[in-house]
Design an enzyme around this catalytic site. Structure first.
Site: not given
Length: 359
Positions: A49, A259
């Site tokens: 991420d 997301e």
């Protein structure tokens, strides 16, 4: 002066070809034999991420720090048991990467209990801000903030999460007028589906709302307060619409939001980018305001090795760079490696779709 015979000169191209062939044969490859487009930024720990920023001419990457807690994979993401943050930095794309000491641990976040998932960072007036999603003491995901005078920390957390925050994946965008906005939210383990009514509902399901013919669950956006520690307004939906201006539907899994919100601005347009999760694309939609609506435009990247990816995009020295992750080093969904690659735009402002594997 060195002299070469004709025989030596004739053999040189063959030697070079042999070297290249050897390098290609020994290039790291996916289990299916494909060669990777890029290699991990670091190999001595797992980071995912990657949220990249340019501060004072240097690239700083704020990833989540993957660890193996021995938890089996599930749809709620319990296997993603991260508990601290480490910052990476480099002076240029392709340059040596520095792994900095722990910036903050979940034990130093008063309101949090576990799972420090994908963070983001911002800078304003001499202070660096680290935005952190984690489960609170009741197991509900909230988003908190910690501050430091250094981009690498250590960071000191505020005693409570941001009021009105929920779910995961904060991404803070600062516009040219000085206003900053947080984009956030994620379905399935990110719990966004449990906030569909505006209040947390633990019975709302473990994945999405399963309403394929209705507008998809939307990410959220809120303008930040002047001190960057709170929302200056209630959060609102980020509308992602199709070519006709209609909301993307919940059943449209190749285009709907899952997301990993990220916003950047180019040529006066706002690019809202995100992950589709279970179909494994990185997508983008373009709008005229940081609030949207954003018109779905296309894929940024095809599926990587691993269950999904989560990204960020920066401009550095007039070139654009995509940061993402995959499972090259571990081949396990919860042990990921951050990567970066250059991305390109067409003349009309659309993005050339990237393949995480070489052709």
């Amino acid at each position: 002066m060195r002299f070469y015979t004709i025989a030596t000169l004739a053999a040189a191209p063959l030697a070079l070809a042999g070297t290249l062939a050897f390098a290609q044969a020994n290039e790291p490859r996916a289990p299916d034999g494909r060669a990777y487009l890029a290699q991990p930024l670091v190999t001595d720990l797992y980071v995912a991420d990657p949220s990249a920023h340019v501060f004072n001419g240097r690239i700083y990457v704020y990833p989540s720090h993957d660890v193996d807690a021995g938890i089996p994979d599930d749809d709620l993401g319990n296997q993603y048991a991260m508990h601290d943050y480490r910052v990476l930095s480099m002076d240029r794309p392709g340059g040596p990467v520095t792994v900095h000491p722990v910036a903050i641990d979940v034990k130093q976040i008063p309101w949090a209990s576990k799972q420090t998932w994908a963070p983001d960072a911002a800078y304003k007036n001499g202070t660096y801000y680290l935005y952190m999603p984690a489960r609170d003491k009741a197991g509900v995901f909230r988003i908190g903030v910690a501050t430091s005078t250094s981009p690498t920390g250590p960071f000191k957390a505020e005693p409570t999460p941001i009021s009105g925050s929920f779910s995961i994946d904060p991404a803070v965008f600062s516009d040219s007028d000085g206003q900053s906005y947080m984009y956030f939210g994620g379905i399935w383990g990110g719990q966004l589906q449990r906030w569909a009514t505006g209040r947390f509902d633990a019975t709302a399901g473990d994945t999405d709302l399963r309403q394929d013919d209705k507008p998809a669950l939307a990410p959220k956006v809120a303008r930040m307060s002047a001190d960057m520690k709170q929302f200056a307004e209630p959060s609102r939906d980020v509308q992602i619409v199709d070519e006709a201006g209609n909301p993307i539907l919940g059943g449209d899994h190749e285009r709907r939001f899952f997301e990993a919100s990220w916003l950047f601005k180019r040529g006066g347009k706002y690019y809202f980018t995100y992950s589709t999760g279970d179909t494994h694309f990185l997508n983008y939609a373009i709008g005229d305001s940081p609030y949207g609506p954003f018109r779905y435009t296309g894929h940024i990247m095809s599926p990587v090795q691993g269950w999904t990816t989560h990204h960020s995009i920066i401009q550095f020295s007039d070139r654009w760079w995509l940061f993402y992750h995959d499972t090259q080093l571990s081949n396990k969904n919860h042990l990921r490696s951050a990567k970066m690659t250059e991305m390109f735009f067409n003349a009309d402002g659309t993005i050339r779709q990237l393949d995480p594997f070489k052709k």
